[in-house]
Design an enzyme around this catalytic site. Structure first.
Site, PDB file in Angstrom:
ATOM      1  N   THR A 148      23.778 -21.519   2.006  1.00 42.17           N
ATOM      2  CA  THR A 148      24.681 -20.830   2.933  1.00 42.17           C
ATOM      3  C   THR A 148      24.740 -21.500   3.968  1.00 42.17           C
ATOM      4  OG1 THR A 148      24.570 -18.983   1.263  1.00 42.17           O
ATOM      5  CG2 THR A 148      24.421 -18.283   3.686  1.00 42.17           C
ATOM      6  N   THR A 153      19.644 -20.654  -1.171  1.00 47.48           N
ATOM      7  CA  THR A 153      18.071 -19.461  -1.191  1.00 47.48           C
ATOM      8  C   THR A 153      18.443 -19.543  -2.888  1.00 47.48           C
ATOM      9  OG1 THR A 153      19.682 -17.858  -0.771  1.00 47.48           O
ATOM     10  CG2 THR A 153      18.047 -18.956   1.243  1.00 47.48           C
TER      11      THR A 153
END
Ligand code: ASP
EC number: 3.5.1.1
Length: 333
Positions: A12, A86
């Site tokens: 991200t 993540t």
């Protein structure tokens, strides 16, 4: 002047939003240019290895990332920062931590909001990760994961919120360092985990599956996993390390067939122990190994890595590692 090598892998932090959804496209140079504030007296190298979401990584990718770290350390970097999705950062951090016992900081970071978000959290996280990698206080901590102002030791760190910028915690342990306005504040010093002599040049790690326990869970998935060639299985057990009778039977069959089984818990925090008759106590009796407070995901990598080491039963290496002993005293890197 310290030299920090940034290794970018997508996630991200490197994603822009588009019609099909978010996609990782931003490369290391641009990430570094956006980061801030940068520590003084630091020369930063940039390298792109993969540009993808970490949900799409396999163990071949994890080994490739560990090789990048090895190259950076061999080339004399004073620290390494890896930008990473993540979703599986706790896995890559753990595998790298297993593979190296170098005192130089190896730091993973990422973001919950994409690069093109008005409130992107990646720039601050990357600035913090660089500050940690350049700071003496981070030496000798093993691999660290820096997020939202805190640095966590790789062992035990877990993604604990799907959306919040405070995405990671280390249940039962807490953060090792805090980054406040670019300043690194030591909180506690994790005792470094032993290194496992893992051959990073393998094409991939052997298959080890995670099988969940739940009311009515039977032995189907354990048997299917073994039939698919798994070197071993991790049971994400209920509570402090329990499973129902059918699943316990299948675990016994696996161990008897020479495929080690580790017991972790599906509970977010706390160790497992062989406490209950017919449950955990029976899992221990049939030969399963209790994996302390390792999450099923980190336990899976420990068993897979141990299964690659020639000449020693993986469950012995796992037991030694969990006890904090050098699993193969005298083995070189
Ligand atoms: N949510 C993820 C991220 O933070 C996607 C991924 O793991 O790449 O990057």
């Amino acid at each position: 002047m310290r030299r920090i090598q940034v290794v970018a892998t997508g996630g991200t932090i490197a994603s822009r939003s588009g019609a099909e959804g978010r996609r990782a496209t931003v490369l290391a140079e641009e990430l570094i240019a956006s980061a801030g504030p940068l520590p003084a007296d630091v020369e930063i190298g940039a390298r792109d290895v993969i540009t993808r979401g970490s949900y799409a990584f396999d163990t071949a990718d994890l080994l490739a990332l560990a090789r990048e770290v090895r190259t950076a350390l061999r080339d004399g970097a004073d620290g390494v920062v890896m930008t990473h999705g993540t979703d599986t950062m706790e896995e890559t951090a753990f595998l790298i931590d297993l593979a190296f016992d170098d005192p130089r900081p190896i730091v993973l970071t990422g973001a919950q909001r994409p690069f093109d978000d008005r409130a992107a959290d990646g720039p601050a996280n990357l600035g913090d990760a660089l500050a940690v990698a350049a700071d003496d206080a981070a030496r000798g901590h093993g691999t660290l994961l820096v997020f939202d102002g805190f640095a966590f030791a790789a062992r035990g760190v877990r993604k604990s919120d799907t959306m919040s910028a405070h995405a990671f915690t280390s249940p039962g342990r807490g953060p090792a360092l805090r980054v406040a306005d670019g300043r690194v504040v030591p909180l506690w010093r994790p005792s470094p985990s032993p290194r496992l002599p893992l051959d990073l040049d393998l094409p991939r790690l052997p298959r080890v599956d995670v099988v969940p326990a739940y009311p009515g869970a039977d032995g189907l998935f354990v048997r299917a996993s073994l039939a698919a060639g798994a070197a071993g299985v991790v049971v994400a057990a209920v509570g402090a390390g329990n499973a129902g009778p059918d699943l316990v039977d299948a675990v016994g069959e696996a161990v008897a067939a020479g495929r080690p089984v580790l017991i972790s818990s599906r509970v977010h925090s706390g160790p497992v122990a062989p406490l209950y008759a017919g449950g955990g106590a029976e899992l221990q009796r049939v030969g399963a190994v209790f994996a302390d407070d390792l999450s099923p995901w980190q336990a899976r990598l420990l068993l897979a890595a141990a299964s690659t080491v020639p000449g020693r039963p993986p469950q012995e290496l796992v037991r030694a590692w969990l006890a904090g002993r050098d699993p193969l005293p005298g083995a070189g890197s």
